[in-house]
Design a protein around this motif. Sequence first.
Motif, PDB file in Angstrom:
ATOM      1  N   ALA A  99       0.851  -1.193   0.000  1.00  0.00           N
ATOM      2  CA  ALA A  99       0.000   0.000   0.000  1.00  0.00           C
ATOM      3  C   ALA A  99       0.889   1.245   0.000  1.00  0.00           C
ATOM      4  N   PRO A 100       0.381   2.370  -0.471  1.00  0.00           N
ATOM      5  CA  PRO A 100       1.169   3.611  -0.424  1.00  0.00           C
ATOM      6  C   PRO A 100       1.550   3.951   1.011  1.00  0.00           C
ATOM      7  N   PHE A 101       2.758   4.416   1.188  1.00  0.00           N
ATOM      8  CA  PHE A 101       3.254   4.744   2.523  1.00  0.00           C
ATOM      9  C   PHE A 101       2.530   5.960   3.076  1.00  0.00           C
ATOM     10  N   GLN A 102       2.028   5.806   4.304  1.00  0.00           N
ATOM     11  CA  GLN A 102       1.387   6.910   5.014  1.00  0.00           C
ATOM     12  C   GLN A 102       1.955   6.945   6.422  1.00  0.00           C
ATOM     13  N   PRO A 103       2.880   7.847   6.705  1.00  0.00           N
ATOM     14  CA  PRO A 103       3.490   7.869   8.032  1.00  0.00           C
ATOM     15  C   PRO A 103       2.454   8.179   9.107  1.00  0.00           C
ATOM     16  N   ALA A 104       2.544   7.449  10.194  1.00  0.00           N
ATOM     17  CA  ALA A 104       1.640   7.663  11.330  1.00  0.00           C
ATOM     18  C   ALA A 104       2.471   8.081  12.533  1.00  0.00           C
ATOM     19  N   PRO A 105       2.189   9.232  13.085  1.00  0.00           N
ATOM     20  CA  PRO A 105       2.963   9.702  14.241  1.00  0.00           C
ATOM     21  C   PRO A 105       2.511   8.989  15.518  1.00  0.00           C
ATOM     22  N   LYS A 106       2.794   7.669  15.609  1.00  0.00           N
ATOM     23  CA  LYS A 106       2.258   6.881  16.710  1.00  0.00           C
ATOM     24  C   LYS A 106       2.797   7.324  18.068  1.00  0.00           C
ATOM     25  N   GLN A 107       4.070   7.676  18.158  1.00  0.00           N
ATOM     26  CA  GLN A 107       4.611   8.101  19.440  1.00  0.00           C
ATOM     27  C   GLN A 107       3.880   9.334  19.948  1.00  0.00           C
ATOM     28  N   LYS A 108       3.629  10.287  19.051  1.00  0.00           N
ATOM     29  CA  LYS A 108       2.936  11.510  19.432  1.00  0.00           C
ATOM     30  C   LYS A 108       1.501  11.200  19.846  1.00  0.00           C
ATOM     31  N   ARG A 109       0.816  10.330  19.066  1.00  0.00           N
ATOM     32  CA  ARG A 109      -0.571   9.990  19.386  1.00  0.00           C
ATOM     33  C   ARG A 109      -0.674   9.254  20.716  1.00  0.00           C
ATOM     34  N   LEU A 110       0.255   8.332  20.992  1.00  0.00           N
ATOM     35  CA  LEU A 110       0.242   7.629  22.273  1.00  0.00           C
ATOM     36  C   LEU A 110       0.472   8.601  23.426  1.00  0.00           C
ATOM     37  N   ALA A 111       1.443   9.496  23.257  1.00  0.00           N
ATOM     38  CA  ALA A 111       1.732  10.467  24.313  1.00  0.00           C
ATOM     39  C   ALA A 111       0.539  11.395  24.550  1.00  0.00           C
ATOM     40  N   GLU A 112      -0.107  11.845  23.476  1.00  0.00           N
ATOM     41  CA  GLU A 112      -1.265  12.716  23.627  1.00  0.00           C
ATOM     42  C   GLU A 112      -2.420  11.990  24.309  1.00  0.00           C
ATOM     43  N   ALA A 113      -2.643  10.740  23.953  1.00  0.00           N
ATOM     44  CA  ALA A 113      -3.724   9.971  24.568  1.00  0.00           C
ATOM     45  C   ALA A 113      -3.457   9.753  26.044  1.00  0.00           C
ATOM     46  N   ARG A 114      -2.206   9.461  26.391  1.00  0.00           N
ATOM     47  CA  ARG A 114      -1.865   9.275  27.807  1.00  0.00           C
ATOM     48  C   ARG A 114      -2.033  10.575  28.578  1.00  0.00           C
ATOM     49  N   ALA A 115      -1.631  11.698  27.957  1.00  0.00           N
ATOM     50  CA  ALA A 115      -1.784  13.001  28.611  1.00  0.00           C
ATOM     51  C   ALA A 115      -3.255  13.327  28.834  1.00  0.00           C
ATOM     52  N   ARG A 116      -4.112  13.020  27.837  1.00  0.00           N
ATOM     53  CA  ARG A 116      -5.554  13.253  28.017  1.00  0.00           C
ATOM     54  C   ARG A 116      -6.101  12.403  29.161  1.00  0.00           C
TER      55      ARG A 116
END
Length: 114
Positions: A90-107
Amino acid sequence: MAGQFLTVRLRHPRGTSTIQLPSSHATFDLLLEAVAEQVGGCAAGMRLSTGYPPKVLRLGPSDLIAGHINDMDTVTYLYDAGMAQAASQAPFQPAPKQKRLAEARARGQAEGGA
């Protein structure tokens, strides 16, 4: 009152570990990203099972895991090479997983302190 985090026990080829996710808004995609972080793989090629007898979790990326996984449940990592191969084509689509995990934990921490 429910805890602010959902603790999930994870079984994978390297052994076992635990994952903590914000209990109020943990999505299946967030769980997959946390598992990928633990096993050092790609979320696109994995499947997870839970329960006894084990059943594969079949949820959409934005589906909440509440009601499917409870606090301290064990989730087993299953690798599906066919899915991984399809994802690699599939076409490459970078996912900022570290940022999303950190934001979810902060919420989750902010909700617990409110």
